[in-house]
Scaffold this motif. Sequence first.
Motif, short mmCIF file in Angstrom:
data_model
loop_
_atom_site.label_atom_id
_atom_site.label_comp_id
_atom_site.label_asym_id
_atom_site.label_seq_id
_atom_site.Cartn_x
_atom_site.Cartn_y
_atom_site.Cartn_z
N LYS A 120 0.72 -5.34 7.10
CA LYS A 120 0.35 -5.97 8.30
C LYS A 120 0.77 -7.00 8.46
N PHE B 7 -19.98 6.61 26.31
CA PHE B 7 -20.53 6.47 25.04
C PHE B 7 -20.52 5.02 24.56
N ASN C 25 -17.13 -0.18 10.04
CA ASN C 25 -15.88 -0.34 9.23
C ASN C 25 -16.07 -1.11 7.94
N GLN D 52 -10.48 2.64 20.68
CA GLN D 52 -10.40 1.09 21.01
C GLN D 52 -9.00 1.13 22.15
N GLY E 246 -15.48 5.77 14.99
CA GLY E 246 -15.26 6.51 16.10
C GLY E 246 -14.94 5.42 17.29
N GLY E 247 -15.49 4.29 17.40
CA GLY E 247 -15.27 3.35 18.21
C GLY E 247 -13.82 2.50 17.84
N ILE F 212 -25.16 5.53 21.34
CA ILE F 212 -25.00 6.78 20.25
C ILE F 212 -25.38 6.16 19.02
N ALA G 272 -18.73 9.47 12.36
CA ALA G 272 -18.12 8.45 13.43
C ALA G 272 -18.93 7.23 13.37
N PHE H 166 -16.13 -13.45 23.58
CA PHE H 166 -15.34 -12.22 23.78
C PHE H 166 -14.99 -11.94 22.12
N GLY H 167 -15.65 -12.38 21.23
CA GLY H 167 -15.66 -11.98 19.95
C GLY H 167 -14.43 -12.57 19.18
C1 LIG Z 1 -11.39 -10.56 18.65
C2 LIG Z 1 -10.79 -9.16 18.01
C3 LIG Z 1 -10.09 -8.83 17.20
C4 LIG Z 1 -9.75 -7.51 16.67
N1 LIG Z 1 -8.81 -7.35 15.85
C5 LIG Z 1 -8.43 -6.10 15.28
C6 LIG Z 1 -7.45 -6.13 14.56
O1 LIG Z 1 -6.65 -6.77 13.98
N2 LIG Z 1 -7.28 -4.72 14.13
C7 LIG Z 1 -8.05 -3.47 14.60
O2 LIG Z 1 -7.86 -2.45 14.14
N3 LIG Z 1 -9.09 -3.77 15.52
C8 LIG Z 1 -9.33 -5.13 16.10
N4 LIG Z 1 -10.13 -5.30 16.97
C9 LIG Z 1 -10.92 -4.21 17.63
C10 LIG Z 1 -12.00 -3.76 17.01
O3 LIG Z 1 -11.65 -3.12 15.55
C11 LIG Z 1 -12.57 -2.66 17.80
O4 LIG Z 1 -13.36 -3.28 18.68
C12 LIG Z 1 -13.66 -1.70 17.13
O5 LIG Z 1 -13.30 -0.99 16.22
C13 LIG Z 1 -14.38 -1.05 18.26
O6 LIG Z 1 -15.33 -0.05 17.70
P1 LIG Z 1 -16.96 -0.09 18.39
O7 LIG Z 1 -17.79 0.79 17.70
O8 LIG Z 1 -17.42 -1.41 18.58
O9 LIG Z 1 -16.40 0.78 19.68
P2 LIG Z 1 -17.20 0.66 21.22
O10 LIG Z 1 -16.64 -0.66 21.95
O11 LIG Z 1 -18.52 0.86 21.03
O12 LIG Z 1 -16.36 1.98 21.78
C14 LIG Z 1 -15.00 1.76 22.00
C15 LIG Z 1 -14.54 3.03 22.90
O13 LIG Z 1 -14.80 4.26 22.14
C16 LIG Z 1 -15.85 5.20 22.97
N5 LIG Z 1 -16.49 5.84 21.74
C17 LIG Z 1 -17.20 5.11 20.58
N6 LIG Z 1 -17.44 5.85 19.59
C18 LIG Z 1 -17.41 7.16 20.28
C19 LIG Z 1 -17.36 8.50 19.32
N7 LIG Z 1 -18.18 8.69 18.43
N8 LIG Z 1 -16.92 9.66 20.31
C20 LIG Z 1 -16.51 9.50 21.45
N9 LIG Z 1 -16.33 8.07 21.99
C21 LIG Z 1 -16.71 6.95 21.21
C22 LIG Z 1 -16.58 4.32 23.67
O14 LIG Z 1 -17.11 5.08 25.02
C23 LIG Z 1 -15.44 3.24 24.01
O15 LIG Z 1 -14.80 3.82 24.99
C24 LIG Z 1 -10.49 -6.50 17.23
C25 LIG Z 1 -11.59 -6.90 18.30
C26 LIG Z 1 -11.72 -8.11 18.83
C27 LIG Z 1 -12.80 -8.50 19.75
#
Ligand SMILES: Cc1cc2nc3c(=O)[nH]c(=O)nc-3n(C[C@H](O)[C@H](O)[C@H](O)COP(=O)(O)OP(=O)(O)OC[C@H]3O[C@@H](n4cnc5c(N)ncnc54)[C@H](O)[C@@H]3O)c2cc1C
Lengths: 213, 332
Positions: free
Chosen positions: B234, B27, B74, B114, B109-110, B51, B70, A99-100
């Motif tokens: 933070k 997405f 990061n 989140q 975007g993700g 995407i 988007a 789970f990351g």
């Molecule tokens: C162990 C762990 C620790 C973490 N710690 C932190 C932390 O300390 N601080 C923090 O901020 N985050 C933290 N995160 C979260 C992490 O930042 C997010 O999981 C990440 O930013 C999501 O981005 P993604 O591109 O992978 O999204 P995805 O998983 O691909 O998408 C997330 C959601 O957004 C939707 N989506 C994505 N892009 C778009 C778009 N352009 N338009 C419309 N809908 C869209 C998808 O449909 C989905 O529902 C942590 C995650 C993990 C697993």
Amino acid sequence: MNNERIVRGEELENEADFSEERRFFLKQSVAMAGLSFLPVPFVTAAGGGDSSPGNPEPVKVTLTVNGTRHRLAIDVRTTLLDLLREQLALTGTKKGCDFGQCGACTVHVDGQRTLACLSFAIMQQSKKVHTIESLAKNGSLHPLQQAFIKHDGFQCGYCTPGQIMSGVSCIREKKAGSAEEIQEYMSGNLCRCGAYPNIVNAIMEVKNSGSQV
Amino acid sequence: MKAFQYLRPSKVQDAIRAVGSDPGARFIAGGTNLIDLMKRGIVSPDKLVDINHLPLKKISYQSGRLKIGALALNSEVAAHPAVLQKQPLLAQALHSGASGQLRNMATMGGNALQRTRCPYFYDTAFPCNKRKPGSGCAAVEGINRMHSIFGVEKANATQSCIAVHPSDMSVALAALDAEVIIQGQGGERRIAFTDLHRLPGNQPELDTTLERNELITGFEIPDNDFGMHAHYLKVRDRASFAFAIVSVAAALDVKEGKINAARLAMGGVAHKPWRLFEAERHLLGKPVSEALFRQAAALGMRDAVSFGQNDYKLRMAPNAVVQALLHAAAIE
Ligand SMILES: Cc1cc2nc3c(=O)[nH]c(=O)nc-3n(C[C@H](O)[C@H](O)[C@H](O)COP(=O)(O)OP(=O)(O)OC[C@H]3O[C@@H](n4cnc5c(N)ncnc54)[C@H](O)[C@@H]3O)c2cc1C
Ligand code: FES
Ligand code: FES
């Protein structure tokens, strides 16, 4: 190809890709990521109306792992981690949490360290993946592998492949300037045995030695 | 995990149509949040629209605005020279989030979209209005040390939701008056970042004001005069790789000893990134001092509530605001 029956997990093709560069440099790959717009076709896979859960049609993916190109038929739900371990028998990459949260599954995708457990294999189409198995060359260990042994950078060893893949990135990306910098860079790799100080020492030593990593 | 259909479009409109035509479609960008939720059976899409091959990765600076696609990662955004120079607060916030591996995968975007990390949202054995509307909120009388102190009425809490939005990046974007660019089937619209996320109210299942088939294509941040007088603080359970308990984005523009402009936003305290508008106004035109910062922080806390295990946030939050402001003003 027309009547090809694809058995799930069957390897369709496997050829050594000699053109491939083992090392990616951060700047280069970041620049490429910024520009690249791959003309990937509009792919439809798995199911198409038939959403019967347990048994989807296999989907095809082509990717390069440790310099070898693989064309595979996989269940669409397969993560990159399961593909490496279960289908390519590259069990060096570990599944800790799935789970990351632990970093045990850290691999390099197009030169950048990522988590294989939170990636679907189908999304790695055309990517170049490097795992811990790619580090040793001609029977000799990579300098960081050697340094982990010297500095007792592990006890049980479960987190070690992930630690080393992150450690290699740490040195390549020039983030090994001080113990603090290494600690922050390596914070995504947990070690239940608490080998942290020794891991930092191993990375420091390789960085200071100036060895090619 | 339920099997899904997988699509890999290369045009924005194809992606939007693919999601619009199927209520079970989603997405997927970096996948770091969605795959996690799919593995646990909390989200079960019939169709994933990848995407990552849309041309939305660009980071550029043009006519007073920083523009970020988007799909920019990061890690790329946090290290980009234009971001470091124009909006260092955003770089700090991004850098404090998740781990290096995750930042190499997570997109802008993700990250904004989140889902919450509330343990009851994750554990399908418990009631959760966000996961299962109408089932209740187990956190109100349960494990709630990470939960909201703003934006929820205590009397109504069990019908609503006390989970927090977990993103660090979002806190900085809220403070910096960022805009979100959204593409739908009908065309483009722009909203303030502070209008992207919503308060839980009677529909805690909705995190944002987006329609399901709307795609975020990018973010824009207008120039400001904060320069290096910006700080992301933070507070977390360990020194790195942990979600915020409380976080503060603070930015100050100080001219001739007086505060000319101020921005304050908090994370880990509400269902959305929480702007402290009243506290910002209180700072205007006054000379920088710790006493002033304490007054502003107290004003910011006026509507705070707590639920037992998170009572400590009522003291931690204003202290964090003061610390962040001291850092931003470079007094500390
Ligand atoms: C162990 C762990 C620790 C973490 N710690 C932190 C932390 O300390 N601080 C923090 O901020 N985050 C933290 N995160 C979260 C992490 O930042 C997010 O999981 C990440 O930013 C999501 O981005 P993604 O591109 O992978 O999204 P995805 O998983 O691909 O998408 C997330 C959601 O957004 C939707 N989506 C994505 N892009 C778009 C778009 N352009 N338009 C419309 N809908 C869209 C998808 O449909 C989905 O529902 C942590 C995650 C993990 C697993
Ligand atoms: S197995 Fe991937 S992070 Fe733990
Ligand atoms: S060596 Fe055992 S977990 Fe790190």
